[in-house]
Design a protein around this motif. Structure first.
Motif, PDB file in Angstrom:
ATOM      1  N   VAL A 105     -14.210  13.010 -25.927  1.00 34.87           N
ATOM      2  CA  VAL A 105     -15.045  13.701 -24.950  1.00 34.87           C
ATOM      3  C   VAL A 105     -16.504  13.689 -25.397  1.00 34.87           C
ATOM      4  CG1 VAL A 105     -15.560  15.969 -23.955  1.00 34.87           C
ATOM      5  CG2 VAL A 105     -13.203  15.143 -24.019  1.00 34.87           C
ATOM      6  N   GLU A 106     -16.715  13.909 -26.686  1.00 33.35           N
ATOM      7  CA  GLU A 106     -18.085  13.896 -27.204  1.00 33.35           C
ATOM      8  C   GLU A 106     -18.726  12.521 -27.018  1.00 33.35           C
ATOM      9  OE1 GLU A 106     -17.280  15.142 -31.154  1.00 33.35           O
ATOM     10  OE2 GLU A 106     -16.821  17.217 -30.570  1.00 33.35           O
ATOM     11  N   GLN A 107     -17.943  11.451 -27.200  1.00 32.97           N
ATOM     12  CA  GLN A 107     -18.444  10.101 -26.965  1.00 32.97           C
ATOM     13  C   GLN A 107     -18.804   9.903 -25.497  1.00 32.97           C
ATOM     14  OE1 GLN A 107     -15.649   6.968 -27.893  1.00 32.97           O
ATOM     15  NE2 GLN A 107     -16.820   5.428 -26.765  1.00 32.97           N
ATOM     16  N   ILE A 108     -17.919  10.375 -24.624  1.00 30.34           N
ATOM     17  CA  ILE A 108     -18.158  10.241 -23.182  1.00 30.34           C
ATOM     18  C   ILE A 108     -19.423  10.993 -22.774  1.00 30.34           C
ATOM     19  CG2 ILE A 108     -17.244  10.913 -20.916  1.00 30.34           C
ATOM     20  CD1 ILE A 108     -14.415  10.314 -22.111  1.00 30.34           C
ATOM     21  N   VAL A 109     -19.590  12.199 -23.326  1.00 26.77           N
ATOM     22  CA  VAL A 109     -20.780  12.996 -23.009  1.00 26.77           C
ATOM     23  C   VAL A 109     -22.045  12.265 -23.444  1.00 26.77           C
ATOM     24  CG1 VAL A 109     -22.037  15.106 -23.624  1.00 26.77           C
ATOM     25  CG2 VAL A 109     -19.617  15.230 -23.012  1.00 26.77           C
ATOM     26  N   ARG A 110     -22.016  11.692 -24.646  1.00 26.67           N
ATOM     27  CA  ARG A 110     -23.199  10.977 -25.153  1.00 26.67           C
ATOM     28  C   ARG A 110     -23.555   9.781 -24.266  1.00 26.67           C
ATOM     29  NH1 ARG A 110     -20.637  11.691 -30.171  1.00 26.67           N
ATOM     30  NH2 ARG A 110     -19.908   9.520 -30.108  1.00 26.67           N
ATOM     31  N   THR A 145     -22.790   9.177 -21.096  1.00 24.62           N
ATOM     32  CA  THR A 145     -22.987   9.395 -19.656  1.00 24.62           C
ATOM     33  C   THR A 145     -23.993  10.495 -19.338  1.00 24.62           C
ATOM     34  OG1 THR A 145     -21.140  10.983 -19.605  1.00 24.62           O
ATOM     35  CG2 THR A 145     -20.622   8.662 -19.111  1.00 24.62           C
ATOM     36  N   ASN A 146     -24.442  11.192 -20.370  1.00 23.05           N
ATOM     37  CA  ASN A 146     -25.379  12.315 -20.165  1.00 23.05           C
ATOM     38  C   ASN A 146     -24.805  13.402 -19.260  1.00 23.05           C
ATOM     39  OD1 ASN A 146     -27.523  11.266 -21.765  1.00 23.05           O
ATOM     40  ND2 ASN A 146     -28.074   9.887 -20.079  1.00 23.05           N
ATOM     41  N   THR A 147     -23.489  13.524 -19.271  1.00 27.90           N
ATOM     42  CA  THR A 147     -22.869  14.648 -18.579  1.00 27.90           C
ATOM     43  C   THR A 147     -22.899  15.867 -19.499  1.00 27.90           C
ATOM     44  OG1 THR A 147     -20.715  13.883 -19.365  1.00 27.90           O
ATOM     45  CG2 THR A 147     -21.341  13.269 -17.117  1.00 27.90           C
ATOM     46  N   LYS A 148     -22.398  16.983 -18.998  1.00 21.97           N
ATOM     47  CA  LYS A 148     -22.365  18.199 -19.805  1.00 21.97           C
ATOM     48  C   LYS A 148     -20.918  18.565 -20.122  1.00 21.97           C
ATOM     49  CE  LYS A 148     -22.211  21.277 -15.781  1.00 21.97           C
ATOM     50  NZ  LYS A 148     -22.844  22.358 -15.026  1.00 21.97           N
ATOM     51  N   VAL A 149     -20.741  19.307 -21.193  1.00 17.13           N
ATOM     52  CA  VAL A 149     -19.425  19.884 -21.487  1.00 17.13           C
ATOM     53  C   VAL A 149     -19.286  21.147 -20.655  1.00 17.13           C
ATOM     54  CG1 VAL A 149     -17.947  20.910 -23.239  1.00 17.13           C
ATOM     55  CG2 VAL A 149     -19.340  18.907 -23.809  1.00 17.13           C
ATOM     56  N   GLY A 150     -18.312  21.140 -19.747  1.00 24.43           N
ATOM     57  CA  GLY A 150     -18.158  22.261 -18.829  1.00 24.43           C
ATOM     58  C   GLY A 150     -17.516  23.485 -19.452  1.00 24.43           C
ATOM     59  N   GLY A 151     -16.942  23.319 -20.648  1.00 17.93           N
ATOM     60  CA  GLY A 151     -16.301  24.441 -21.329  1.00 17.93           C
ATOM     61  C   GLY A 151     -15.013  24.006 -21.994  1.00 17.93           C
ATOM     62  N   LYS A 152     -14.356  24.956 -22.646  1.00 25.13           N
ATOM     63  CA  LYS A 152     -13.083  24.690 -23.311  1.00 25.13           C
ATOM     64  C   LYS A 152     -11.936  25.162 -22.426  1.00 25.13           C
ATOM     65  CE  LYS A 152     -12.407  25.689 -27.770  1.00 25.13           C
ATOM     66  NZ  LYS A 152     -12.095  26.492 -28.975  1.00 25.13           N
ATOM     67  N   LEU A 153     -10.943  24.284 -22.247  1.00 25.64           N
ATOM     68  CA  LEU A 153      -9.739  24.631 -21.506  1.00 25.64           C
ATOM     69  C   LEU A 153      -8.577  24.804 -22.487  1.00 25.64           C
ATOM     70  CD1 LEU A 153      -9.980  22.125 -18.501  1.00 25.64           C
ATOM     71  CD2 LEU A 153     -10.922  24.445 -18.683  1.00 25.64           C
ATOM     72  N   TYR A 154      -7.664  25.678 -22.122  1.00 19.47           N
ATOM     73  CA  TYR A 154      -6.487  25.948 -22.941  1.00 19.47           C
ATOM     74  C   TYR A 154      -5.292  25.337 -22.220  1.00 19.47           C
ATOM     75  CZ  TYR A 154      -9.604  28.951 -25.525  1.00 19.47           C
ATOM     76  OH  TYR A 154     -10.662  29.404 -26.284  1.00 19.47           O
ATOM     77  N   SER A 155      -4.744  24.273 -22.803  1.00 19.82           N
ATOM     78  CA  SER A 155      -3.754  23.474 -22.084  1.00 19.82           C
ATOM     79  C   SER A 155      -2.316  23.788 -22.481  1.00 19.82           C
ATOM     80  CB  SER A 155      -4.039  21.992 -22.306  1.00 19.82           C
ATOM     81  OG  SER A 155      -4.148  21.703 -23.694  1.00 19.82           O
TER      82      SER A 155
END
Length: 316
Positions: free
Chosen positions: A269-274, A276-286
Motif C-alpha cells: 500500500v505504501e508503494q502504491i501511495v508513493r 500514485t500520490n493518493t492518500k491513506v484513507g485510514g486503517k481497516l480491521y479485517s
C-alpha cells in the motif's frame, strides 16, 4: 453445656464446608468455550455472558491465516465443552489441532447457513463498468471465508452460537436466547445507521484499495468495489503485475484513497501511495479485533469503524 457448644461448633463447621463445596460447584458450572479467533470471541461473550469461561486462540490483532497453535491451545481445546470456528476453510490449522487435542466436545461452525460468496464474486458485479476487465484479477477459487464483514451474516453467527451454547448448557438456554436477541437488535440499529452513512458516498466513488481481499461481503452489502493485490489470504504474495495493475486502475479511475489493515503487510500500500500520490484513507480491521486501546475492540466497534472510515475517505 460444653457438649452443646461443641455440637454447635461442629454444625457450623459442617455448614461452612457444605457451603464451600457448593460455591465451588457453582464456580465450576461455567461452560468451557473456545473461540478460534477474536471476532468470534466477542460474539460468544455477548451471548454467553457470565455463564461461560472463554478462551480465544487467535487474539486481538492476530492473523488467523498464518496462526500456529500452541500446546496451551491444545489443552484448552481438549477441555472445551464447546468450540466455535468460522469455517469456510478460514482456520486451515484447525483439523490438526482437533486431532492433537483429541477434542470430544461440541463444535459449532458459526458461518453455517449464510449466503456464501465465491472468491472474486463481488468484483464480477462491477465488471460491466470496467473497460479493461483483465487488469486486476484474483487467481483463487473457493468460498470467501470473511463472512463476518456482513452484519446480516453476523446475525446468523449469533444464532448459531446461541444454539450451540443452549445445547451444551440447556439450563441457561433462555438467557442465551435473550442475550442473542438483544445483540441482534444492536446489529440492526447499527446496520441502519451505516447504510445512511454510506448513502452520502456517490456510487462512482465507492472504489476501495486494501492489501488483502477480506471485504467481499462488505462490498456486497454496501455496493462497494474492493481491489486487493494480495488476494484472499495474507499467506499469498502479490505479484509485481498485480500491484502494477492496481496502480494503473487508480490512475485511470481517479481513486482517491487506499487503506491499510491491522493484520496485513502494508508495504504494498505504501508503494502504491508513493507511485500514485493518493492518500491513506485510514486503517481497516479485517480479520481481527483491535486491542482495547484502539477503535475496534468489539465487533460492533469494528464494523462501525470500518464503514465510517471508508465513507469519510470517499465522500467528496
Amino acid at each position: 453445656m460444653a457438649l452443646t457448644l461443641f455440637k454447635k461448633a461442629h454444625l457450623l463447621a459442617s455448614m461452612a464446608l457444605i457451603l464451600g463445596v457448593n460455591s465451588n460447584v457453582v464456580a465450576s458450572e461455567k461452560v468451557d468455550v473456545v473461540a478460534s479467533f477474536s471476532i468470534l470471541g466477542d460474539l460468544i461473550s455477548e451471548v454467553g455472558g457470565d455463564h461461560i469461561k472463554l478462551t480465544t486462540l487467535v487474539k486481538a490483532n492476530g492473523d488467523a491465516h498464518v496462526y500456529n497453535p500452541t500446546p496451551q491451545d491444545a489443552q484448552a481445546v481438549k477441555h472445551a465443552q464447546l468450540l466455535v470456528v468460522n469455517g469456510l476453510s478460514f482456520e486451515g490449522w484447525m483439523p490438526r489441532l482437533l486431532e492433537s487435542a483429541q477434542f470430544k466436545g461440541k463444535k459449532v461452525t458459526a458461518s453455517n447457513g449464510i449466503n456464501v460468496l465465491r472468491i472474486g464474486e463481488h468484483e464480477e458485479e462491477h465488471e460491466e463498468n470496467t473497460d479493461e476487465k483483465e487488469e486486476v484479477g484474483h487467481h483463487h477459487e473457493g468460498p470467501d471465508p470473511h463472512a463476518w464483514n456482513s452484519i446480516a451474516n453476523v446475525k446468523i453467527y449469533v444464532n448459531n452460537i446461541q444454539s450451540g451454547l443452549s445445547q451444551v448448557d440447556p439450563d441457561n438456554s433462555q438467557e442465551y436466547k435473550q442475550n442473542a436477541d438483544i445483540y441482534i437488535v444492536k446489529l440492526n440499529t447499527l446496520e441502519n445507521k451505516l447504510r445512511k452513512k454510506m448513502e452520502m458516498v456517490p456510487l462512482t466513488q465507492r472504489k476501495v484499495i486494501t492489501p488483502h481481499d477480506a471485504f467481499g461481503y462488505l462490498a456486497h452489502d454496501f455496493d462497494l468495489e474492493f481491489m486487493a493485490p494480495q488476494g484472499i489470504s495474507t499467506e499469498s504474495e502479490a505479484s509485481a503485475s498485480d500491484v502494477a495493475a492496481i496502480i494503473k486502475q487508480i490512475r485511470r479511475d481517479n481513486i482517491n484513497a487506499v487503506f491499510i489493515e491491522n493484520i496485513a503487510d502494508n508495504r504494498m500500500v505504501e508503494q502504491i501511495v508513493r507511485e500514485t500520490n493518493t492518500k491513506v484513507g485510514g486503517k481497516l480491521y479485517s480479520d481481527a479485533l483491535s486491542g482495547s486501546n484502539e477503535p475496534a475492540s468489539t465487533y460492533l466497534k469494528m464494523i462501525e469503524h470500518n464503514v465510517t472510515t471508508i465513507a469519510n475517505a470517499l465522500t467528496p
